[in-house]
Design a protein around this motif. Structure first.
Motif, mmCIF file in Angstrom:
data_model
loop_
_atom_site.group_PDB
_atom_site.id
_atom_site.type_symbol
_atom_site.label_atom_id
_atom_site.label_comp_id
_atom_site.label_asym_id
_atom_site.label_seq_id
_atom_site.Cartn_x
_atom_site.Cartn_y
_atom_site.Cartn_z
ATOM 1 N N UNK A 18 -20.119 -19.977 24.640
ATOM 2 C CA UNK A 18 -19.597 -20.868 25.683
ATOM 3 C C UNK A 18 -18.302 -20.334 26.288
ATOM 4 N N UNK A 19 -17.384 -19.908 25.432
ATOM 5 C CA UNK A 19 -16.089 -19.443 25.926
ATOM 6 C C UNK A 19 -16.182 -18.069 26.590
ATOM 7 N N UNK A 20 -17.120 -17.241 26.137
ATOM 8 C CA UNK A 20 -17.317 -15.948 26.783
ATOM 9 C C UNK A 20 -17.863 -16.121 28.194
ATOM 10 N N UNK A 21 -18.806 -17.031 28.348
ATOM 11 C CA UNK A 21 -19.342 -17.331 29.685
ATOM 12 C C UNK A 21 -18.226 -17.866 30.587
ATOM 13 N N UNK A 22 -17.394 -18.741 30.034
ATOM 14 C CA UNK A 22 -16.281 -19.288 30.807
ATOM 15 C C UNK A 22 -15.294 -18.184 31.198
ATOM 16 N N UNK A 23 -15.002 -17.299 30.261
ATOM 17 C CA UNK A 23 -14.087 -16.180 30.522
ATOM 18 C C UNK A 23 -14.654 -15.275 31.616
ATOM 19 N N UNK A 24 -15.930 -14.949 31.507
ATOM 20 C CA UNK A 24 -16.572 -14.062 32.484
ATOM 21 C C UNK A 24 -16.566 -14.690 33.877
ATOM 22 N N UNK A 25 -16.851 -15.989 33.949
ATOM 23 C CA UNK A 25 -16.857 -16.677 35.237
ATOM 24 C C UNK A 25 -15.464 -16.714 35.859
ATOM 25 N N UNK A 26 -14.464 -16.882 35.016
ATOM 26 C CA UNK A 26 -13.081 -16.908 35.509
ATOM 27 C C UNK A 26 -12.678 -15.545 36.074
ATOM 28 N N UNK A 27 -13.098 -14.479 35.393
ATOM 29 C CA UNK A 27 -12.821 -13.145 35.916
ATOM 30 C C UNK A 27 -13.464 -12.954 37.280
ATOM 31 N N UNK A 28 -14.724 -13.365 37.386
ATOM 32 C CA UNK A 28 -15.439 -13.207 38.654
ATOM 33 C C UNK A 28 -14.779 -14.018 39.764
ATOM 34 N N UNK A 29 -14.365 -15.249 39.441
ATOM 35 C CA UNK A 29 -13.747 -16.118 40.442
ATOM 36 C C UNK A 29 -12.420 -15.566 40.941
ATOM 37 N N UNK A 30 -11.749 -14.796 40.092
ATOM 38 C CA UNK A 30 -10.448 -14.232 40.462
ATOM 39 C C UNK A 30 -10.543 -12.754 40.844
ATOM 40 N N UNK A 31 -11.786 -12.288 41.039
ATOM 41 C CA UNK A 31 -12.041 -10.908 41.440
ATOM 42 C C UNK A 31 -11.394 -9.913 40.476
ATOM 43 N N UNK A 32 -11.518 -10.200 39.173
ATOM 44 C CA UNK A 32 -10.989 -9.326 38.135
ATOM 45 C C UNK A 32 -12.139 -8.589 37.460
#
Length: 388
Positions: A21-35
């Motif tokens: 769950x937290x890995x998916x959240x982390x990955x989505x946050x990176x994508x949303x911030x263009x990281x």
């Protein structure tokens, strides 16, 4: 926080769900911030500032992974220390192996051995051990390439300085801590330590290091690296303390001025004096745009404070390195310099109450606290005292 359960399988499944769950959240946050996504490839940024939500998800993954790993290993295997990456890291740093060929190119064991003046068999063994920790890679037999980790070692000098300081000063001393505790029970003296036993000296570590220009410079750069890490970043202090009305600030034990420079850039009305041993500040240059407001001055904080009448005397990440007896001396030496209304600002760590954190989160501060011996350390905090 770690949990116990009579049904271990339930807990390991729960942890695996948290990790997913937290890995998916982390990955989505990176994508949303263009990281970029994490990678060992040398194209991976060496320094990445994560938004708060990504940092929280990352911490949750690391915490759950730590507990799951130990549960999977079981009681006996968990007691056995993991393979010592410091063996390889120390060698890589000492022989400058990461600097033997540029990131983005490849080399061979023979070429690296020649460049670093070490026997090829030793070179090959060291590098292949380092590769098990993702430091360098062997894309084809006998060919060595950089990874993001070895690139960081090659391109960020303070990283090498920190590793050198730990390998040369801290690790050898840590092997004799128990011996020192037995030889000098309850001692608060800085020359009755594991370091004293390793180097057969009755001189405190910092005095020994200060007498060697190379080691003194190394510890100065190492402290600068520590101050740059996310948890130690000076922005936490600079942005969360009110500097209103401050005209003169003295940074006591300020190493190479990383904190003082950050404060000076934050507030153009403050003049900064950075104090540390002359051997530490030697060779450090203040940027041209700050030279009129920032001064580096050699000073031993175990002697009376030289600069009188400052508005703030900052003591950041200093007191936890000393026993109560000597921490009191550091503070006491400020007293003759204090004017009415002066503030002593302490930015350091405190240990959380037992059981307040998971074993993963509590491990590093407890380790630091044990090495320092007075239990002063952990979560960063600051407090100040005004003198009337």
């Amino acid at each position: 926080m770690a949990q116990t359960s009579t049904n271990t399988s339930t807990r390991i499944v729960e942890l695996s769900s948290i990790i997913h769950e937290q890995t998916v959240k982390f990955d989505a946050c990176l994508a949303a911030n263009d990281l970029p996504t994490p990678s060992f490839d040398i194209s991976c940024p060496l320094k990445l500032i994560l938004p708060p939500e990504a940092q929280a998800a990352r911490n949750a993954v690391l915490e759950a992974t730590d507990e799951l790993t130990n549960l999977m290993l079981g009681p006996l295997e968990s007691l056995i220390p993991p393979p010592n990456s410091w063996i390889s890291i120390t060698a890589l740093q000492r022989f400058k192996i990461a600097n033997s060929f540029p990131p983005g190119t490849t080399s061979t064991f023979t070429e690296i051995a020649s460049q670093c003046s070490i026997p090829e068999p030793d070179c090959r063994r060291l590098l292949r051990h380092a590769m098990t920790f993702y430091i360098f890679s062997e894309p084809s037999p006998g060919i060595v390439a950089h990874t993001a980790l070895s690139k960081a070692l090659a391109e960020i000098p303070p990283v090498g300085a920190f590793l050198g300081f730990v390998a040369e000063e801290m690790l050898p001393a840590s092997t004799r801590i128990v011996d020192a505790m037995q030889q000098w029970p309850g001692s608060e003296e800085s020359n009755e330590t594991g370091f004293a036993l390793v180097y057969a000296t009755d001189t405190p570590m910092m005095e020994v290091v200060s007498c060697d220009p190379r080691r003194a410079q190394q510890i100065g750069h190492a402290m600068s690296f520590l101050n740059s890490r996310p948890g130690e970043n000076v922005s936490h202090l600079v942005q969360n303390f009110s500097w209103v009305g401050t005209k003169l600030l003295v940074d006591v034990g300020g190493a190479k001025g990383t904190v003082g420079l950050a404060i000076a850039r934050r507030d153009p009305d403050i003049r900064i004096v950075v104090h540390d041993n002359p051997e530490v500040i030697t060779g450090t240059k203040v940027p041209d745009d700050l030279r009129e407001r920032v001064e580096l001055m050699g000073h031993d904080f175990f002697t009376e404070q030289l600069v009188k009448g400052a508005d703030i005397y900052l003591i950041r990440n200093v007191l936890h390195d000393w026993s109560d007896k000597y921490a009191a001396k550091i503070l006491g030496n400020l007293i003759p310099a204090l004017k009415k209304g002066a503030r002593v600002l302490v930015n350091d760590r405190v240990l959380p109450p037992p059981g307040a954190l998971s074993p993963y989160k509590a491990r590093q501060p407890r380790y630091d606290g044990f090495l320092s011996l007075p239990e002063l350390i952990s979560t960063s905090f600051f407090c100040w005292f005004r003198f009337r």
